[in-house]
Motif scaffolding. Structure first.
Motif, mmCIF file in Angstrom:
data_model
loop_
_atom_site.group_PDB
_atom_site.id
_atom_site.type_symbol
_atom_site.label_atom_id
_atom_site.label_comp_id
_atom_site.label_asym_id
_atom_site.label_seq_id
_atom_site.Cartn_x
_atom_site.Cartn_y
_atom_site.Cartn_z
ATOM 1 N N LEU A 52 0.810 -1.212 0.000
ATOM 2 C CA LEU A 52 0.000 0.000 0.000
ATOM 3 C C LEU A 52 0.845 1.264 0.000
ATOM 4 O O LEU A 52 0.381 2.316 -0.420
ATOM 5 C CB LEU A 52 -0.963 0.000 1.188
ATOM 6 N N THR A 53 2.065 1.189 0.475
ATOM 7 C CA THR A 53 2.966 2.345 0.423
ATOM 8 C C THR A 53 3.851 2.274 -0.808
ATOM 9 O O THR A 53 4.834 2.982 -0.913
ATOM 10 C CB THR A 53 3.833 2.438 1.696
ATOM 11 N N GLY A 54 3.464 1.450 -1.772
ATOM 12 C CA GLY A 54 4.244 1.250 -2.995
ATOM 13 C C GLY A 54 4.393 2.489 -3.843
ATOM 14 O O GLY A 54 5.323 2.600 -4.632
ATOM 15 N N SER A 55 3.477 3.454 -3.729
ATOM 16 C CA SER A 55 3.618 4.678 -4.530
ATOM 17 C C SER A 55 4.912 5.388 -4.155
ATOM 18 O O SER A 55 5.505 6.089 -4.967
ATOM 19 C CB SER A 55 2.420 5.593 -4.316
ATOM 20 N N ASP A 56 5.366 5.209 -2.920
ATOM 21 C CA ASP A 56 6.641 5.778 -2.502
ATOM 22 C C ASP A 56 7.791 5.145 -3.267
ATOM 23 O O ASP A 56 8.824 5.773 -3.474
ATOM 24 C CB ASP A 56 6.859 5.590 -0.999
ATOM 25 N N ARG A 57 7.604 3.909 -3.690
ATOM 26 C CA ARG A 57 8.646 3.237 -4.454
ATOM 27 C C ARG A 57 8.892 3.951 -5.770
ATOM 28 O O ARG A 57 10.024 4.090 -6.199
ATOM 29 C CB ARG A 57 8.280 1.774 -4.706
ATOM 30 N N LEU A 58 7.816 4.428 -6.421
ATOM 31 C CA LEU A 58 7.988 5.147 -7.682
ATOM 32 C C LEU A 58 8.791 6.425 -7.468
ATOM 33 O O LEU A 58 9.680 6.751 -8.259
ATOM 34 C CB LEU A 58 6.631 5.478 -8.309
ATOM 35 N N SER A 59 8.494 7.131 -6.401
ATOM 36 C CA SER A 59 9.254 8.343 -6.092
ATOM 37 C C SER A 59 10.713 7.999 -5.832
ATOM 38 O O SER A 59 11.614 8.703 -6.281
ATOM 39 C CB SER A 59 8.673 9.044 -4.863
ATOM 40 N N ALA A 60 10.938 6.915 -5.114
ATOM 41 C CA ALA A 60 12.313 6.495 -4.818
ATOM 42 C C ALA A 60 13.042 6.103 -6.098
ATOM 43 O O ALA A 60 14.218 6.434 -6.275
ATOM 44 C CB ALA A 60 12.307 5.328 -3.833
ATOM 45 N N ILE A 61 12.345 5.435 -7.002
ATOM 46 C CA ILE A 61 12.961 5.042 -8.277
ATOM 47 C C ILE A 61 13.293 6.279 -9.102
ATOM 48 O O ILE A 61 14.389 6.394 -9.663
ATOM 49 C CB ILE A 61 12.038 4.080 -9.048
ATOM 50 N N GLU A 62 12.339 7.223 -9.179
ATOM 51 C CA GLU A 62 12.589 8.460 -9.924
ATOM 52 C C GLU A 62 13.771 9.219 -9.338
ATOM 53 O O GLU A 62 14.632 9.719 -10.072
ATOM 54 C CB GLU A 62 11.342 9.339 -9.918
ATOM 55 N N SER A 63 13.827 9.297 -8.029
ATOM 56 C CA SER A 63 14.930 9.978 -7.365
ATOM 57 C C SER A 63 16.253 9.275 -7.662
ATOM 58 O O SER A 63 17.273 9.918 -7.937
ATOM 59 C CB SER A 63 14.685 10.020 -5.860
ATOM 60 N N SER A 64 16.231 7.955 -7.635
ATOM 61 C CA SER A 64 17.430 7.180 -7.930
ATOM 62 C C SER A 64 17.893 7.418 -9.369
ATOM 63 O O SER A 64 19.087 7.582 -9.624
ATOM 64 C CB SER A 64 17.151 5.695 -7.696
ATOM 65 N N ILE A 65 16.959 7.457 -10.286
ATOM 66 C CA ILE A 65 17.303 7.711 -11.689
ATOM 67 C C ILE A 65 17.917 9.101 -11.845
ATOM 68 O O ILE A 65 18.916 9.278 -12.540
ATOM 69 C CB ILE A 65 16.063 7.543 -12.592
ATOM 70 N N GLN A 66 17.336 10.086 -11.169
ATOM 71 C CA GLN A 66 17.884 11.445 -11.230
ATOM 72 C C GLN A 66 19.299 11.483 -10.654
ATOM 73 O O GLN A 66 20.189 12.135 -11.210
ATOM 74 C CB GLN A 66 16.980 12.423 -10.484
#
Length: 155
Positions: free
Chosen positions: A51-65
């Motif tokens: 349920l907190t998986g949307s945070d994973r997308l933010s973490a992935i985007e941040s990692s890519i940046q």
């Protein structure tokens, strides 16, 4: 009048019946045991993470940046190292090639033009800085190379 009955109803948590595919109960049991939790606690933990998986997308985007910035920084460092290598190469040419009284040798002129192209410095600006009418008439190859890498604006 009869005394009111005290409520014996306890607060219940939400319940949901779930059907697990074959083999999943055993996997879940082993995972729960390994984590020191009950199967119920393990399921609740897994659902919380999901349920907190949307945070994973933010973490992935941040990692890519972060990776993009790292790649850009490395590319800049590589360009700097390449420029230093070019300077060292031309210093070696300076020692190898003796500049004639009339100007640069054809090899020196060609190397200087290649360096101008690589650095993006205007040939006219370099000639103006060195007060020379043409590349071939520059008196000192080393001075020309040094002028390219001085902190002055040559473009």
């Amino acid at each position: 009048m009869a005394p009111k009955k005290q409520s014996t109803k306890t607060t219940r948590t939400d319940q949901y019946l779930i059907r697990l595919p074959d083999g999943m109960r055993l996997k879940l049991s082993k995972l729960a045991e390994a984590n020191g939790r009950s199967m119920n606690a393990e399921i609740v933990s897994a659902l919380e993470q999901h349920l907190t998986g949307s945070d994973r997308l933010s973490a992935i985007e941040s990692s890519i940046q972060n990776h993009d910035r790292t790649v850009q920084e490395l590319a800049a460092r590589i360009r700097t190292l390449e420029d230093f290598a070019i300077v060292a190469r031309f210093r070696n040419f300076r020692e190898e090639l003796q500049t004639s009284e009339t100007g640069l040798t054809p090899r020196e002129a060609a190397e200087l033009r290649a360096l101008l192209k690589r650095t993006g410095v205007s040939e006219a600006r370099l000639l103006e800085k060195l007060a020379a009418p043409s590349i071939e008439e520059i008196k000192d190859f080393g001075d020309a190379v040094s002028a390219l890498f001085t902190p002055f604006e040559l473009k």
